[in-house]
Design an enzyme around this catalytic site. Sequence first.
Site, PDB file in Angstrom:
ATOM      1  N   GLU A   1      18.456  32.830   4.449  1.00  0.00           N
ATOM      2  CA  GLU A   1      17.848  31.755   5.216  1.00  0.00           C
ATOM      3  C   GLU A   1      16.413  32.155   5.552  1.00  0.00           C
ATOM      4  O   GLU A   1      16.168  33.264   5.988  1.00  0.00           O
ATOM      5  CB  GLU A   1      18.637  31.544   6.502  1.00  0.00           C
ATOM      6  CG  GLU A   1      18.035  30.470   7.365  1.00  0.00           C
ATOM      7  CD  GLU A   1      18.710  30.394   8.727  1.00  0.00           C
ATOM      8  OE1 GLU A   1      19.942  30.337   8.766  1.00  0.00           O
ATOM      9  OE2 GLU A   1      17.972  30.408   9.710  1.00  0.00           O
TER      10      GLU A   1
ATOM     11  N   GLU B   1      27.286  39.311  11.379  1.00  0.00           N
ATOM     12  CA  GLU B   1      27.961  38.899  12.612  1.00  0.00           C
ATOM     13  C   GLU B   1      29.048  39.852  13.049  1.00  0.00           C
ATOM     14  O   GLU B   1      29.416  39.866  14.212  1.00  0.00           O
ATOM     15  CB  GLU B   1      28.488  37.464  12.492  1.00  0.00           C
ATOM     16  CG  GLU B   1      29.597  37.306  11.485  1.00  0.00           C
ATOM     17  CD  GLU B   1      30.047  35.851  11.374  1.00  0.00           C
ATOM     18  OE1 GLU B   1      29.189  34.971  11.305  1.00  0.00           O
ATOM     19  OE2 GLU B   1      31.264  35.626  11.354  1.00  0.00           O
TER      20      GLU B   1
ATOM     21  N   HIS C   1      20.590  22.574   7.505  1.00  0.00           N
ATOM     22  CA  HIS C   1      21.254  22.210   8.758  1.00  0.00           C
ATOM     23  C   HIS C   1      20.732  20.887   9.306  1.00  0.00           C
ATOM     24  O   HIS C   1      21.268  20.347  10.260  1.00  0.00           O
ATOM     25  CB  HIS C   1      21.070  23.325   9.794  1.00  0.00           C
ATOM     26  CG  HIS C   1      21.531  24.653   9.266  1.00  0.00           C
ATOM     27  ND1 HIS C   1      20.671  25.515   8.612  1.00  0.00           N
ATOM     28  CD2 HIS C   1      22.744  25.230   9.245  1.00  0.00           C
ATOM     29  CE1 HIS C   1      21.362  26.580   8.225  1.00  0.00           C
ATOM     30  NE2 HIS C   1      22.610  26.432   8.601  1.00  0.00           N
TER      31      HIS C   1
ATOM     32  N   GLU D   1      31.962  23.609  -5.781  1.00  0.00           N
ATOM     33  CA  GLU D   1      33.035  23.949  -4.828  1.00  0.00           C
ATOM     34  C   GLU D   1      33.830  22.759  -4.272  1.00  0.00           C
ATOM     35  O   GLU D   1      34.281  22.808  -3.125  1.00  0.00           O
ATOM     36  CB  GLU D   1      32.467  24.780  -3.658  1.00  0.00           C
ATOM     37  CG  GLU D   1      31.739  26.041  -4.091  1.00  0.00           C
ATOM     38  CD  GLU D   1      31.141  26.834  -2.913  1.00  0.00           C
ATOM     39  OE1 GLU D   1      31.665  26.739  -1.794  1.00  0.00           O
ATOM     40  OE2 GLU D   1      30.151  27.560  -3.144  1.00  0.00           O
TER      41      GLU D   1
ATOM     42  N   GLU E   1      44.423  18.350  21.020  1.00  0.00           N
ATOM     43  CA  GLU E   1      44.266  17.079  21.733  1.00  0.00           C
ATOM     44  C   GLU E   1      42.837  16.904  22.247  1.00  0.00           C
ATOM     45  O   GLU E   1      42.287  15.798  22.225  1.00  0.00           O
ATOM     46  CB  GLU E   1      45.220  17.015  22.935  1.00  0.00           C
ATOM     47  CG  GLU E   1      46.692  16.870  22.595  1.00  0.00           C
ATOM     48  CD  GLU E   1      47.387  18.209  22.323  1.00  0.00           C
ATOM     49  OE1 GLU E   1      46.695  19.251  22.132  1.00  0.00           O
ATOM     50  OE2 GLU E   1      48.627  18.224  22.293  1.00  0.00           O
ATOM     51  N   LEU E   2      42.236  18.008  22.707  1.00  0.00           N
ATOM     52  CA  LEU E   2      40.884  17.888  23.271  1.00  0.00           C
ATOM     53  C   LEU E   2      39.870  17.562  22.178  1.00  0.00           C
ATOM     54  O   LEU E   2      38.977  16.742  22.363  1.00  0.00           O
ATOM     55  CB  LEU E   2      40.493  19.189  23.996  1.00  0.00           C
ATOM     56  CG  LEU E   2      39.137  19.130  24.689  1.00  0.00           C
ATOM     57  CD1 LEU E   2      39.115  18.043  25.762  1.00  0.00           C
ATOM     58  CD2 LEU E   2      38.779  20.476  25.303  1.00  0.00           C
ATOM     59  N   LYS E   3      40.041  18.196  21.029  1.00  0.00           N
ATOM     60  CA  LYS E   3      39.146  17.896  19.898  1.00  0.00           C
ATOM     61  C   LYS E   3      39.188  16.400  19.583  1.00  0.00           C
ATOM     62  O   LYS E   3      38.156  15.740  19.494  1.00  0.00           O
ATOM     63  CB  LYS E   3      39.598  18.694  18.672  1.00  0.00           C
ATOM     64  CG  LYS E   3      38.905  18.286  17.379  1.00  0.00           C
ATOM     65  CD  LYS E   3      39.689  18.774  16.173  1.00  0.00           C
ATOM     66  CE  LYS E   3      39.083  18.288  14.881  1.00  0.00           C
ATOM     67  NZ  LYS E   3      37.766  18.858  14.606  1.00  0.00           N
TER      68      LYS E   3
ATOM     69  N   GLY F   1      25.758  26.981  -3.709  1.00  0.00           N
ATOM     70  CA  GLY F   1      27.137  26.872  -4.184  1.00  0.00           C
ATOM     71  C   GLY F   1      27.762  25.512  -3.982  1.00  0.00           C
ATOM     72  O   GLY F   1      28.106  24.831  -4.936  1.00  0.00           O
TER      73      GLY F   1
HETATM   74  N1  GLN Z   1      28.813  29.291  -1.375  1.00  0.00           N
HETATM   75  C1  GLN Z   1      28.981  28.786  -0.048  1.00  0.00           C
HETATM   76  C2  GLN Z   1      28.510  27.341   0.021  1.00  0.00           C
HETATM   77  O1  GLN Z   1      27.583  27.015  -0.613  1.00  0.00           O
HETATM   78  C3  GLN Z   1      28.218  29.597   0.975  1.00  0.00           C
HETATM   79  C4  GLN Z   1      28.440  29.091   2.370  1.00  0.00           C
HETATM   80  C5  GLN Z   1      27.939  30.007   3.451  1.00  0.00           C
HETATM   81  O2  GLN Z   1      27.141  30.859   3.222  1.00  0.00           O
HETATM   82  N2  GLN Z   1      28.375  29.843   4.658  1.00  0.00           N
HETATM   83  O3  GLN Z   1      29.060  26.520   0.731  1.00  0.00           O
END
Ligand code: GLN
Length: 760
Positions: A672, A612, A701, A491, A21-23, A439
């Site tokens: 990156e 991570e 991004h 994809e 709901e909050l989303k 990808g």
């Molecule tokens: N192959 C994925 C894409 O291109 C890689 C995504 C990711 O590294 N988070 O969406």
Amino acid sequence: MNNPPIGATVLGYPRIGPNRELKRAVERYWSGALDESGLRSVAADLRARTWHELTDSGLDSLPGNTFSYYDQVLDTAALFGVVPRRYRDLGLGELDTYFAMARGTAEVAPLELTKWFDTNYHYLVPEIALDTTFALSGDKPVAEYLEALALGVTTRPVLVGPVTFLLLAKAAPDAPEGFAPLDLLDSLLDRYAELLAILAGAGVGWVQLDEPAFVADRTGAELAALRRAYDRLSALSDRPRLLVAGYFGDLGDALPVLADTAVEAIAVDLVAGPQAAERIPTITGLRRKTLVAGVIEGRNVWRADLRAAATLCATLLGSAETLAVSTSCSLLHVPYDLDAEPDLDPALRSRFAFARQKVDEVVTLGKVLSGDGVVVAEALARSGEEVRRGVAAARRDDVVRARVAALEPTDRSRAPYAERAAAQAERLGLPPLATTTIGSFPQTSDVRRARADRRKGIIDEAGYDERMRAEVERVIRLQEEIGLDVLVHGEPERNDMVQYFAEQLDGFAHTEFGWVQSYGSRCVRPPILHGDVSRPAPMTVRWSAYAQSLTAKPVKGMLTGPVTILAWSFVRDDQPLADTADQVALALRDEIADLAAAGLAVVQVDEPALRETLPLRAEDRKCYLDWAVGAFRLATAGAAPSTQIHTHLCYSEFGEVIGAIDGLDADVTTIEAARSHMEILDDLAAIGFARGVGPGVYDIHSPRVPDTAELTALLREAVRAVPAERLWGNPDCGLKTRRYAEVNPALRNLVTAARTVRGE
Ligand code: GLN
Ligand code: ZN
């Protein structure tokens, strides 16, 4: 003052709403479809619902201030006036300034978003400058306390502790060299003192201060800061009782430090840091305090063995003045309610506990410890038996088990790189400084509609396939026209890079409402890896093979690696993670064999989560990296020398994991780098990394389209560090969140830049 003992409690609770709901409400607010008072009333309803639910469950003490419109660290920054000037200058109201820090506006970028310890939750990183003056701004913890009180519910406001807050913050970009936010601890403590006095004045009996930063390795100076902070806060005359909570691991050296201060209670995580249980009886400072034993796991979905939990608690009984029981951490990291999932297989269900069920476990355990004889006998017998029955019913696959048991070190190694490089050069015939993408291509509204239509039954499987194939063909033609060297299928058929595979592998369960907050309004529904994993049928081959059939250029198959599949799922805890990872790796190994048999010469195995999930303590890292790298190698080492294996990692601060990245032994690693100016190439060169590397030259991004001059300059810089034969040109991540209006010119500019540098 209201000072009952803590008894049975939880350290925090989900807040997005059982139906998100909050989303929905915040997203409607952002789009202008809901006004501020509408949003505030949805929020108040959710809080009231949580308080009533927790009160009815029979907990002795309830956490308060667990609600947030976006993030609790951002709430803390706002509470103490840590709002960088660029947001204040926007001249927005309080709530919109808050959202501007979280999401940015047309004028300013948001604060940096980063992972909350080793969970999949992300917090906003506060920025602190040398001249930041903390000022109590707003009254959220007090207001929520009073709001609950008005409903007849007494809560224990939860705050991010001052030391953790400063350790999670970063120095503002214009701060002088050597400045650390922790330098400002004393002035922040003044404001915490002021807040504690206000809370005491409102009648608050207990406050919980979260200091999870101390389950990671900390310097002596940082431990001294912790001591100073809690000596100071506990010496205040006008304050509630203080519960300091450390979770996601063992507090280690910080535990005796806290025990020596005059805080009244300490919460320890005995699930992620079970070894603390042995030291606790030796820490004399704890004997005058309440010890809150976090024995019910707060961040995974398995039902507790209450008998084992009770036994553990019993060993701690004499160590503290009072023993309370709790979850190991906030329940923010698990879904709301198992009862919302009627379709789960009953045998599986009996092994799970979501937030609501974990509360019941804590309550039962509390009764057991307070000596309620009937409950003791019944609950313990029932829980033990159910857990045993559940485990016995766990999916067992003897074929997979035998394969894992028979693994040899050679199963994890390929031919020497030089041999592979020669075979691949001959087979692929790529130019130096070859170009590719990571990808995914933009997930257009057509693609999303096709998925929704299939879910609703508007189109059947064949109709869906047809639309996806059309999309794959469009993406292939576009890449050919742009002139990229190694193509991808784009994809379109994937909702999510982990869920997509989990849905096709045996050994995973899926929920319908099992949403967990990832950041802000973004929620994920992690699959549950509950049994032995195997691959009943090929998962990606038909899409990749179809894409390859359309073009003479090499197409790259696209898989998600074992570490990332584990990291973004709830994972069984009845066997070592290494064994689970190897089972997933074998499924991927078979998939790569099938892709190769279908004619794919290049396969990428994404591992964005490798870094991570790095353990918080340095001493645990080697073991993790060993199995993580081992699983990746097991997945990929079956490939022939002429099959080119790529991997993709989503970050550039390699630090601890740079050796592991080399250890993956991939032929090409894309990373990156756009935001770190190619420094990463020098770091890689320094460790002797000598395989293919694709530093992302274009930041996906941001909607910004980099021009050819900029990309040419970046590639020129890169070619100075890595010979062109091993260098790749690519964006820094997948393109699925971008629009074609941005992707199209950006990729054209990339290809033009690569050709220019190649010519030089
Ligand atoms: N192959 C994925 C894409 O291109 C890689 C995504 C990711 O590294 N988070 O969406
Ligand atoms: Zn990425």
